[in-house]
Design a protein around this motif. Sequence first.
Motif, short mmCIF file in Angstrom:
data_model
loop_
_atom_site.label_atom_id
_atom_site.label_comp_id
_atom_site.label_asym_id
_atom_site.label_seq_id
_atom_site.Cartn_x
_atom_site.Cartn_y
_atom_site.Cartn_z
N ARG A 33 35.28 51.51 38.89
CA ARG A 33 36.00 51.13 40.10
C ARG A 33 37.42 50.68 39.79
O ARG A 33 38.37 51.00 40.53
N LEU A 34 37.59 49.93 38.71
CA LEU A 34 38.93 49.48 38.32
C LEU A 34 39.83 50.66 37.98
O LEU A 34 40.98 50.74 38.43
N SER B 253 25.73 48.75 35.68
CA SER B 253 26.57 47.82 36.43
C SER B 253 27.92 47.63 35.74
O SER B 253 28.97 47.62 36.39
N PHE B 254 27.91 47.52 34.42
CA PHE B 254 29.16 47.37 33.68
C PHE B 254 30.04 48.60 33.84
O PHE B 254 31.24 48.51 34.10
N ALA C 210 36.63 44.72 43.69
CA ALA C 210 35.40 43.94 43.76
C ALA C 210 34.96 43.66 45.18
O ALA C 210 33.77 43.67 45.50
N ASP D 152 29.95 50.81 36.18
CA ASP D 152 30.38 50.92 37.58
C ASP D 152 31.60 50.05 37.84
O ASP D 152 32.53 50.45 38.56
N GLN D 153 31.62 48.86 37.28
CA GLN D 153 32.77 47.96 37.45
C GLN D 153 34.03 48.54 36.81
O GLN D 153 35.11 48.53 37.41
N ALA E 32 42.29 44.48 41.13
CA ALA E 32 40.97 44.13 40.62
C ALA E 32 40.15 43.39 41.66
O ALA E 32 38.95 43.65 41.84
#
Length: 442
Positions: free
Chosen positions: A297-298, A290-291, A21, A293-294, A17
């Motif tokens: 990525r995880l 944005s949420f 980031a 996208d996060q 994680a």
Amino acid sequence: MELSGTDLTYGLLGLGALGAAMLPTLLRRWAVSLPMVFLALGFVVFLLPLDPLPTLDPVASGPVIEHFTEVCVLVALMGAGLAINRPFGRRTWASTWRLLGVAMPVTVLAATVAGWGLLGWAPAVALLLAGVLAPTDPVLAGEVRVGEPTDAEFDEDETRFALTSEAGLNDGLAFPFVMAALALSAASATGWSGAWTGHWLGYDVLLRITVGVLAGTGIGALLGRLVFRARPASLRVSERSEGFVALAVAFVSYGLTEVLHGYGFLAVFATALSLRAAERTHGYHRVMHSFMDQIERLLTALVLFLVGGFLAQGGLAALTWRGAVFGLLLLLVIRPVTGYLSLRSTAATRRERAVTAFFGIRGIGSFFYLSYALGHAHVAAPAAQLWATVTFTVVVSVLLHGALATPVVRYLDRRDTRTSQGTTQDATEPPGQHLASQEQRR
């Protein structure tokens, strides 16, 4: 003290994680993508003599892989749809229609012939392999997809827009090819018959695509009114910074559309586009994107970490040289040629056509379709060999496209900057005039 598998898992998840980031910013100047890093990390970790590490077997874990990759695709589709600034239309999306209507079916046909002739598999299995590898996935090379939502409707360059919009739609449009392969496989097991084609065309192609698009668009429009213009005002979640609403919308759209026998992947992307169109310039789209996208990525980091572990445990042991040649042929010849030819007579320049055609990235969607197919029908080919061929193709795509994305896109951006210095383009210019001016420059 004995090493706990649970403790190790917590540690790896936490490090993953943090990496998801921090690494995108650190890697921005290098020809290295985030998926490449986690692929290598998973490979190294699973080579270490750590007893608690699990054995990764996609054949035995098919249902788990199917549902996990299903969620990954849903998140990616919602994020992609929210990020696209360009209004939906016949002319403004001309590159997308060419990639979907020409490049995709021709690629599947060529890959089927290659699989049949090169691998020696039955036509149904060759078609399944081609259908599984049909979806593209710009998530695995973030440089070649559009960025976050902006107020300008036509600020996306043609390459990023074409690849993102293509991936948003062909993740759902790959389903008919996979279903055709399963139907053909069932028919060939009981004697060759073309009786299945009528049901396939009527149900798997026409009905399910239509339901997916209409349901997704309708759900997006309805939720758009609720999110942005609900009465009472307390229901307008757009006035609060709650990005998880995008995830809820994606699940609602997918679940309801599947209940209606439509293609849920198509519906999720259509819902995102419709929701964006409800209030195109509203800042809440950035919050939702944005949420997503996060989360994306995880999930991507976890998938690629496990793929690296699968490689370390001998996941490609079943790969034959013919399977490897097939994967390279698809990535280096079939997709680039069909993609480039399909984009002729569009507004894209020759360089934009070449880059768009080359970056036909294969990724997580292929893992979903293969696990789905193997879990819903008997396939007359070794499952381990299918997994090895698909995994090899995806890994090569991650490494090749991930390494080339940054330098190639920077080159295009520099050319666009020089061109814009010599040609003044009014930001409010109608899209038809803008496309015409691009054609003249080409």
